[in-house]
Design a protein around this motif. Structure first.
Motif, PDB file in Angstrom:
ATOM      1  N   TYR A 192     -16.909 -48.522 -38.957  1.00  0.00           N
ATOM      2  CA  TYR A 192     -17.070 -49.310 -38.087  1.00  0.00           C
ATOM      3  C   TYR A 192     -15.693 -50.267 -37.664  1.00  0.00           C
ATOM      4  N   GLU A 193     -14.985 -50.575 -38.525  1.00  0.00           N
ATOM      5  CA  GLU A 193     -14.074 -51.397 -38.488  1.00  0.00           C
ATOM      6  C   GLU A 193     -12.670 -50.335 -37.878  1.00  0.00           C
TER       7      GLU A 193
ATOM      8  N   LEU B 275     -19.335 -48.843 -42.643  1.00  0.00           N
ATOM      9  CA  LEU B 275     -18.668 -50.316 -42.228  1.00  0.00           C
ATOM     10  C   LEU B 275     -17.032 -50.108 -42.035  1.00  0.00           C
ATOM     11  N   LYS B 276     -16.500 -49.215 -43.126  1.00  0.00           N
ATOM     12  CA  LYS B 276     -15.171 -48.768 -42.820  1.00  0.00           C
ATOM     13  C   LYS B 276     -14.837 -48.130 -41.437  1.00  0.00           C
TER      14      LYS B 276
ATOM     15  N   MET C 128     -13.679 -50.434 -34.076  1.00  0.00           N
ATOM     16  CA  MET C 128     -13.337 -51.697 -33.379  1.00  0.00           C
ATOM     17  C   MET C 128     -11.853 -51.859 -33.019  1.00  0.00           C
ATOM     18  N   LYS C 129     -10.934 -51.437 -34.261  1.00  0.00           N
ATOM     19  CA  LYS C 129      -9.444 -51.508 -34.008  1.00  0.00           C
ATOM     20  C   LYS C 129      -8.966 -50.433 -33.061  1.00  0.00           C
TER      21      LYS C 129
ATOM     22  N   ARG D 288     -19.006 -47.209 -31.375  1.00  0.00           N
ATOM     23  CA  ARG D 288     -19.331 -48.706 -31.993  1.00  0.00           C
ATOM     24  C   ARG D 288     -20.782 -48.901 -31.846  1.00  0.00           C
TER      25      ARG D 288
END
Length: 178
Positions: free
Chosen positions: A12-13, A9-10, A16-17, A92
């Protein structure tokens, strides 16, 4: 490889950024080149309106030549950022699969008015467009010539054509005035 969902999840974040950053950087670079090309064209048009002697028109050919060069550089210069944007999209997509965002989730049956219960979190059009490719490489090869950057490339190609036409017009004017 990451061992837990929290780690994915980290990442993934972060991806996304990164994706957003490269898209915004691409748009900023397009604006930058457009402002340079627009100033060159406007200055040349203003010069043509004031020109009276044949060699003025010859000097003004610098505007279309520089505009042509700037358009060529812009097309190549914006592609790299768009390519990085597409690479972020592929990362992603891979993470969404690992995290289970493409699978149909198990919903709590006590939720009233439940809708879209037969779909994953990721939009169906994204999933379908990804499935048509065997690899992220083939995805990148196809979309590097399509989408937003294709429009950008055509815009700069239009300015290249306009610059060449403008250049020949100025040469013609210098001959006509002489």
């Amino acid at each position: 490889m990451l061992s837990d969902k929290e780690g994915y999840l980290k990442v993934y974040e972060l991806i996304m950024k990164e994706e957003q950053h490269f898209l915004e950087a691409h748009q900023t670079r397009v604006k930058f080149y457009m402002s340079i090309i627009s100033v060159l064209m406007a200055a040349t048009v203003a010069g043509v309106m004031k020109a009276t002697i044949w060699y003025h028109f010859i000097i003004l050919t610098a505007g279309p030549i520089l505009s042509l060069l700037a358009s060529s550089i812009a097309s190549d210069g914006t592609f790299r950022l768009y390519q990085r944007f597409l690479e972020s999209v592929t990362m992603r997509a891979k993470l969404e699969q690992v995290l289970g965002f493409t699978k149909i989730p198990q919903f709590d049956s006590s939720i009233e008015n439940l809708y879209w219960q037969n779909e994953g979190i990721v939009a169906p059009r994204h999933i379908e467009s990804r499935k048509e490719f065997d690899s992220s490489k083939s995805f990148l090869e196809k979309f590097s010539r399509k989408g937003y950057h294709h429009s950008t490339k055509m815009l700069f190609r239009g300015f290249q054509v306009l610059s060449v036409l403008f250049l020949f017009s100025l040469i013609g004017l210098s001959v006509f005035v002489a």
